[in-house]
Design a protein around this motif. Structure first.
Motif, PDB file in Angstrom:
ATOM      1  N   ARG A 171       0.835  -1.393  -0.272  1.00 11.42           N
ATOM      2  CA  ARG A 171      -0.039   0.051   0.016  1.00 11.42           C
ATOM      3  C   ARG A 171       0.904   1.347  -0.048  1.00 11.42           C
ATOM      4  NH1 ARG A 171      -3.702  -1.247   5.178  1.00 11.42           N
ATOM      5  NH2 ARG A 171      -1.461  -1.641   5.941  1.00 11.42           N
ATOM      6  N   TYR A 175      -1.920   6.684   3.524  1.00  7.33           N
ATOM      7  CA  TYR A 175      -3.076   5.711   3.341  1.00  7.33           C
ATOM      8  C   TYR A 175      -4.207   5.777   4.254  1.00  7.33           C
ATOM      9  CZ  TYR A 175      -4.999   1.216   1.699  1.00  7.33           C
ATOM     10  OH  TYR A 175      -6.008   0.207   1.466  1.00  7.33           O
ATOM     11  N   SER A 177      -7.811   4.269   5.463  1.00  9.93           N
ATOM     12  CA  SER A 177      -8.458   2.731   5.865  1.00  9.93           C
ATOM     13  C   SER A 177      -9.681   3.262   6.768  1.00  9.93           C
ATOM     14  CB  SER A 177      -7.493   2.053   6.234  1.00  9.93           C
ATOM     15  OG  SER A 177      -6.917   2.374   7.599  1.00  9.93           O
ATOM     16  N   GLY A 199     -11.453  -1.364   3.916  1.00  6.97           N
ATOM     17  CA  GLY A 199     -11.245  -0.732   2.629  1.00  6.97           C
ATOM     18  C   GLY A 199     -10.427   0.257   2.862  1.00  6.97           C
ATOM     19  N   CYS A 201      -7.454   3.504   0.462  1.00  6.84           N
ATOM     20  CA  CYS A 201      -6.894   4.165  -0.609  1.00  6.84           C
ATOM     21  C   CYS A 201      -5.760   4.992  -0.467  1.00  6.84           C
ATOM     22  CB  CYS A 201      -8.069   5.063  -1.384  1.00  6.84           C
ATOM     23  SG  CYS A 201      -8.570   6.471  -0.567  1.00  6.84           S
ATOM     24  N   THR A 202      -4.885   5.252  -1.235  1.00 13.03           N
ATOM     25  CA  THR A 202      -3.896   6.097  -1.293  1.00 13.03           C
ATOM     26  C   THR A 202      -4.204   7.525  -1.186  1.00 13.03           C
ATOM     27  OG1 THR A 202      -2.285   4.464  -2.195  1.00 13.03           O
ATOM     28  CG2 THR A 202      -1.607   6.948  -2.141  1.00 13.03           C
ATOM     29  N   ARG A 236     -13.434  12.317  -4.802  1.00 15.48           N
ATOM     30  CA  ARG A 236     -13.332  11.053  -5.504  1.00 15.48           C
ATOM     31  C   ARG A 236     -13.296   9.866  -4.542  1.00 15.48           C
ATOM     32  NH1 ARG A 236      -8.056   8.824  -4.110  1.00 15.48           N
ATOM     33  NH2 ARG A 236      -6.639  10.499  -3.578  1.00 15.48           N
ATOM     34  N   ASP A 237     -14.008   8.837  -4.939  1.00 18.32           N
ATOM     35  CA  ASP A 237     -14.297   7.698  -4.091  1.00 18.32           C
ATOM     36  C   ASP A 237     -12.869   6.984  -3.129  1.00 18.32           C
ATOM     37  OD1 ASP A 237     -17.101   7.925  -4.564  1.00 18.32           O
ATOM     38  OD2 ASP A 237     -16.850   6.432  -6.348  1.00 18.32           O
ATOM     39  N   CYS A 238     -13.314   6.434  -2.038  1.00 16.14           N
ATOM     40  CA  CYS A 238     -11.965   5.875  -1.711  1.00 16.14           C
ATOM     41  C   CYS A 238     -12.497   4.602  -0.707  1.00 16.14           C
ATOM     42  CB  CYS A 238     -11.484   6.849  -0.205  1.00 16.14           C
ATOM     43  SG  CYS A 238     -10.204   6.020   0.518  1.00 16.14           S
ATOM     44  N   ILE A 239     -13.758   4.658  -0.020  1.00 15.20           N
ATOM     45  CA  ILE A 239     -14.114   3.463   0.449  1.00 15.20           C
ATOM     46  C   ILE A 239     -15.597   3.371   0.330  1.00 15.20           C
ATOM     47  CG2 ILE A 239     -14.463   2.236   2.610  1.00 15.20           C
ATOM     48  CD1 ILE A 239     -11.807   3.761   3.838  1.00 15.20           C
TER      49      ILE A 239
END
Length: 349
Positions: A171, A175, A177, A199, A201-202, A236-239
């Motif tokens: 990862r 990050y 989470s 879930g 994302c960076t 923007r979507d992450c989780i």
């Protein structure tokens, strides 16, 4: 030419009555869309400038913990100094059914890439104001934690042990989470929370010259996390996790910690919105109150949803057929016993 939901409506050259009808249609479409999801700022759960009374008044809606400080333009959870931890917690429990938390934050410091830490967490938990090892707050919590982690502990430990780090599972840090716990789960700091991560994302959020935002949205038992960190004013979507059940009456908070590495972790604002969402009767039936946080279809220990209680009709049928089976067994037993006695008499004579 006006476009309404993909339908072109030519307002020119029409009669006054037709033009009025079109304007009415536009209004009805706008009202319908607004009714599908309305949002209302809840000031009792929001932290905004000038942070009046925060940290100094017992009547304030927010309370500081540890090394957190109120500045004129932000609340600093931790300074860019080693071994500090701080938090700010809402004093008012949240009983909203659907909500959205918008966090405006800034992470900055003197450390170079991967020589900074450790990040911060946004909480929605049963307990508040309890320091601990998870970004400055307690472990084995009840509720939700969304972590903005700026240091890759797992990667650095494997490098130190001269073990090959699998790039397929790597990862890129910082990050973001999310973790939901019912109190039985522990956050694995050495592995950056990987075993209990729902879930992530960076998110390159350090030392930026523009504003950075994170949104946690909880609607119809669906948990989503979105980011606006690129300076484009776009989410923007992450989780995105369906089937998440939270009890009501938990507290919002934000905490941070530094260790051997450090950063400034600043919270500029926290804004909680109540979302008014339309539900079908089936959705109302599914959205039952729970007493512990639950994530459906997750194979984590203790996270299984409880079995649905039997209806009155089902219970009646089970009892009824059980009694019928019992009576049938008794009758068969009596018949067999009589046959046996009859056979015994014949042998006797």
């Amino acid at each position: 030419m006006a476009v309404v939901e993909g339908v072109a409506v030519d307002l020119r050259g029409r009669s006054w009555r037709e033009g009025r009808l079109c304007r009415l249609l536009l209004l009805l479409l706008w009202v319908t869309r607004a009714e599908q999801m309305e949002e209302h700022l809840k000031r009792e759960h929001s932290l905004t400038k000038p942070y009046q009374g925060v940290g100094s008044s017992s009547s304030s809606l927010w309370e500081l913990m540890g090394n957190a400080m109120v500045m004129t333009q932000f609340v600093r959870l931790t300074p860019d100094v080693q071994s500090k931890q701080g938090a700010v917690w809402n004093r008012v429990p949240c009983y909203l059914r659907d909500w959205e938390m918008q966090a405006h934050f800034k992470i900055h410091g003197q450390g170079k890439k991967n020589l900074n830490g450790d990040g911060f967490a946004i909480w929605y938990t049963k307990d508040r104001m309890q320091p601990g090892p998870v970004f400055g707050s307690k472990d084995n919590f009840l509720g939700l934690g969304v972590f903005v982690d700026t240091y890759p502990n797992e990667e650095k430990q494997q490098e130190a042990q001269k073990r090959r780090y699998s790039s397929g599972n790597q990862r890129v840090f910082p990050y973001v989470s999310a973790m939901v716990s019912n109190g039985s789960l522990a956050y694995d700091h050495d592995r950056d929370g990987r075993p209990t991560e729902l879930g992530g994302c960076t998110a390159m959020v350090r030392n930026l010259n523009h504003d950075t935002f994170l949104v946690i949205r909880y609607v119809k038992r669906r948990l989503t996390v979105l980011l606006d960190i690129d300076g484009k004013h776009e989410w923007r979507d992450c989780i995105d996790i369906p089937g998440v059940h939270f009890p009501r009456g938990y507290y919002f908070g934000v905490s941070s910690v530094t260790g051997d590495l450090s950063d400034n972790h600043d919270i500029i604002s926290l804004k909680l919105y109540q979302l008014t969402v339309q539900r079908t009767p089936e959705e109302e039936q599914r959205d039952k109150e729970v007493f512990l946080p639950i994530v459906e279809n997750m194979k984590l220990p203790g996270m299984e949803a409880p079995l649905e209680p039997m209806s009155g009709l089902a219970l009646f049928l089970i009892v009824f057929f059980s009694l019928v089976a019992l009576v049938f067994a008794i009758v068969i037993g009596i018949i067999v016993y009589n046959k046996w006695q009859e056979q015994s008499r014949k042998h006797f004579y």
